[in-house]
Design an enzyme around this catalytic site. Sequence first.
Site, PDB file in Angstrom:
ATOM      1  CD  GLU A  16      -2.774   1.077   2.512  1.00  0.00           C
ATOM      2  OE1 GLU A  16      -3.445   0.019   2.607  1.00  0.00           O
ATOM      3  OE2 GLU A  16      -2.881   2.024   3.306  1.00  0.00           O
ATOM      4  CB  THR A  47      -4.441   5.759   0.718  1.00  0.00           C
ATOM      5  OG1 THR A  47      -3.503   6.812   0.508  1.00  0.00           O
ATOM      6  CG2 THR A  47      -3.772   4.603   1.429  1.00  0.00           C
ATOM      7  CE1 TYR A  48     -10.944   9.263  -4.427  1.00  0.00           C
ATOM      8  CE2 TYR A  48     -12.043   9.389  -2.289  1.00  0.00           C
ATOM      9  CZ  TYR A  48     -11.981   9.719  -3.632  1.00  0.00           C
ATOM     10  OH  TYR A  48     -12.973  10.489  -4.181  1.00  0.00           O
ATOM     11  CB  ALA A  50     -12.094  10.673   3.883  1.00  0.00           C
ATOM     12  NE  ARG A 106     -18.013   5.803   7.952  1.00  0.00           N
ATOM     13  CZ  ARG A 106     -18.037   5.770   9.267  1.00  0.00           C
ATOM     14  NH1 ARG A 106     -19.137   5.441   9.899  1.00  0.00           N
ATOM     15  NH2 ARG A 106     -16.951   6.063   9.977  1.00  0.00           N
ATOM     16  CG  HIS A 148     -15.041   0.932  12.607  1.00  0.00           C
ATOM     17  ND1 HIS A 148     -15.865   1.965  12.997  1.00  0.00           N
ATOM     18  CD2 HIS A 148     -14.157   1.475  11.730  1.00  0.00           C
ATOM     19  CE1 HIS A 148     -15.504   3.082  12.371  1.00  0.00           C
ATOM     20  NE2 HIS A 148     -14.472   2.805  11.592  1.00  0.00           N
TER      21      HIS A 148
HETATM   22  P1  FAD Z   1     -18.107   0.754   7.287  1.00  0.00           P
HETATM   23  O1  FAD Z   1     -17.895  -0.662   6.899  1.00  0.00           O
HETATM   24  O2  FAD Z   1     -19.244   1.484   6.665  1.00  0.00           O
HETATM   25  O3  FAD Z   1     -18.249   0.794   8.887  1.00  0.00           O
HETATM   26  C1  FAD Z   1     -18.181   2.018   9.599  1.00  0.00           C
HETATM   27  C2  FAD Z   1     -18.849   1.852  10.979  1.00  0.00           C
HETATM   28  O4  FAD Z   1     -20.254   1.756  10.829  1.00  0.00           O
HETATM   29  C3  FAD Z   1     -18.447   0.563  11.719  1.00  0.00           C
HETATM   30  O5  FAD Z   1     -18.428   0.870  13.083  1.00  0.00           O
HETATM   31  C4  FAD Z   1     -19.560  -0.428  11.396  1.00  0.00           C
HETATM   32  O6  FAD Z   1     -19.739  -1.372  12.427  1.00  0.00           O
HETATM   33  C5  FAD Z   1     -20.775   0.479  11.225  1.00  0.00           C
HETATM   34  N1  FAD Z   1     -21.657   0.076  10.126  1.00  0.00           N
HETATM   35  C6  FAD Z   1     -21.311  -0.463   8.929  1.00  0.00           C
HETATM   36  N2  FAD Z   1     -22.389  -0.651   8.130  1.00  0.00           N
HETATM   37  C7  FAD Z   1     -23.466  -0.178   8.823  1.00  0.00           C
HETATM   38  C8  FAD Z   1     -24.847  -0.069   8.534  1.00  0.00           C
HETATM   39  N3  FAD Z   1     -25.345  -0.475   7.362  1.00  0.00           N
HETATM   40  N4  FAD Z   1     -25.672   0.474   9.483  1.00  0.00           N
HETATM   41  C9  FAD Z   1     -25.173   0.902  10.671  1.00  0.00           C
HETATM   42  N5  FAD Z   1     -23.845   0.801  11.007  1.00  0.00           N
HETATM   43  C10 FAD Z   1     -22.997   0.296  10.093  1.00  0.00           C
HETATM   44  N6  FAD Z   1      -9.758   5.741   4.917  1.00  0.00           N
HETATM   45  C11 FAD Z   1      -9.584   6.711   3.980  1.00  0.00           C
HETATM   46  O7  FAD Z   1     -10.133   7.823   4.120  1.00  0.00           O
HETATM   47  N7  FAD Z   1      -8.795   6.506   2.870  1.00  0.00           N
HETATM   48  C12 FAD Z   1      -8.183   5.327   2.641  1.00  0.00           C
HETATM   49  O8  FAD Z   1      -7.497   5.165   1.626  1.00  0.00           O
HETATM   50  C13 FAD Z   1      -8.348   4.276   3.608  1.00  0.00           C
HETATM   51  N8  FAD Z   1      -7.751   3.080   3.440  1.00  0.00           N
HETATM   52  C14 FAD Z   1      -8.008   2.049   4.317  1.00  0.00           C
HETATM   53  C15 FAD Z   1      -7.446   0.793   4.074  1.00  0.00           C
HETATM   54  C16 FAD Z   1      -7.735  -0.291   4.910  1.00  0.00           C
HETATM   55  C17 FAD Z   1      -7.136  -1.660   4.610  1.00  0.00           C
HETATM   56  C18 FAD Z   1      -8.612  -0.111   6.034  1.00  0.00           C
HETATM   57  C19 FAD Z   1      -8.950  -1.264   6.927  1.00  0.00           C
HETATM   58  C20 FAD Z   1      -9.125   1.146   6.300  1.00  0.00           C
HETATM   59  C21 FAD Z   1      -8.842   2.241   5.456  1.00  0.00           C
HETATM   60  N9  FAD Z   1      -9.363   3.520   5.674  1.00  0.00           N
HETATM   61  C22 FAD Z   1      -9.167   4.528   4.755  1.00  0.00           C
HETATM   62  C23 FAD Z   1     -10.080   3.811   6.931  1.00  0.00           C
HETATM   63  C24 FAD Z   1     -11.592   3.699   6.841  1.00  0.00           C
HETATM   64  O9  FAD Z   1     -12.083   4.645   5.935  1.00  0.00           O
HETATM   65  C25 FAD Z   1     -12.143   3.930   8.245  1.00  0.00           C
HETATM   66  O10 FAD Z   1     -11.861   2.832   9.081  1.00  0.00           O
HETATM   67  C26 FAD Z   1     -13.606   4.333   8.359  1.00  0.00           C
HETATM   68  O11 FAD Z   1     -13.842   4.832   9.676  1.00  0.00           O
HETATM   69  C27 FAD Z   1     -14.612   3.186   8.130  1.00  0.00           C
HETATM   70  O12 FAD Z   1     -14.681   2.794   6.832  1.00  0.00           O
HETATM   71  P2  FAD Z   1     -15.338   1.364   6.491  1.00  0.00           P
HETATM   72  O13 FAD Z   1     -15.380   1.226   5.043  1.00  0.00           O
HETATM   73  O14 FAD Z   1     -14.704   0.313   7.298  1.00  0.00           O
HETATM   74  O15 FAD Z   1     -16.830   1.667   7.055  1.00  0.00           O
END
Ligand code: FAD
Length: 285
Positions: A16, A47-48, A50, A106, A148
């Site tokens: 990455e 990475t991107y 947010a 997200r 998370h």
């Molecule tokens: P989600 O899967 O949507 O979850 C977010 C929270 O909401 C969790 O607590 C979950 O339990 C809850 N949740 C999920 N779905 C629902 C639903 N339908 N209803 C209610 N609650 C729900 N961030 C960046 O900005 N740029 C990047 O490039 C980046 N790269 C990353 C790479 C990796 C490998 C990882 C693991 C994370 C990365 N992140 C990045 C961080 C990530 O954006 C954050 O962890 C963010 O807070 C959550 O994104 P997510 O896609 O996991 O969210």
Amino acid sequence: MKITNNMKERMIFSFEIFPPKSHKPIEPLLKILDDLYDLKPDLISCTYGAGGSNAGLNMEICKAIKDSNRIIPMTHYTCIGNTREKIKSELNQYLQIGVNHILALRGDYPKGQRSTGGDFNYANELIAYIREEFPEFCIAVSGNPEKHYEANSFDSDITYLRMKQDAGGDFIMTQLCYDIDQYSWWVERIRRAGVKLPINVGIMPVLNKDVIIKMTLQNGSSIPRDLAEIISRYGDNNEDFKKAGIDYTINQIHKYINTGVNGLHIYTLNNYDDILKIVKGAGLR
Ligand code: FAD
């Protein structure tokens, strides 16, 4: 070519990187990429930022990796502040430059906000949209072996992970996790919950005390006792810390391999020399 085909046959490994800010030169990272290609990872992700406003030169870097014709490029992508229309237009651009691997996230809420400010509230909604509109994408989803930080319970977090699988995710990329027993416990729990996706485990190399403390606290992750000891013992001496940290990381990679992971995803922090030591030391190449 989809990375999931490789994952069916063997353990993969990926890197990455993060893009330079828009006003910064791209060349130093292109030079690092050239060196990283020589280590023959299966995939390099970029990475991107947010919200997209601080996505920097993400698209240019993804294109450069694609144009190298050596490694599969993957972009990270978040739905913070993004409308359906903007997402459609940007994902079309990725496909046009030949990038068909995406980590669909997200993203973290901007400071002081409790919503994405875009058309999708959670990653599962973005994933469902991509699967519907752009079936050609191979979609990675995030997984959190230590939960998370916003989730009230492991059960709910795992339920949402299952929803990301059901929405069309192809494989999981995990948040950093230094506690391998916790990782194994989580894998057992998600498998029991019906999550069958292959897992590419995130490895944050231990190279700098401040970075480790910042990243673990930021993600609500733990620092196990053996890592805490390295911080206490060598924290005042960068060189000794790095030496001990590289050994620690190699050992961690071996422990992860022994658990039977489908892939290792090394966060390079745009560093080559130390990554080379880790990759060679761990026997990955
Ligand atoms: P989600 O899967 O949507 O979850 C977010 C929270 O909401 C969790 O607590 C979950 O339990 C809850 N949740 C999920 N779905 C629902 C639903 N339908 N209803 C209610 N609650 C729900 N961030 C960046 O900005 N740029 C990047 O490039 C980046 N790269 C990353 C790479 C990796 C490998 C990882 C693991 C994370 C990365 N992140 C990045 C961080 C990530 O954006 C954050 O962890 C963010 O807070 C959550 O994104 P997510 O896609 O996991 O969210």
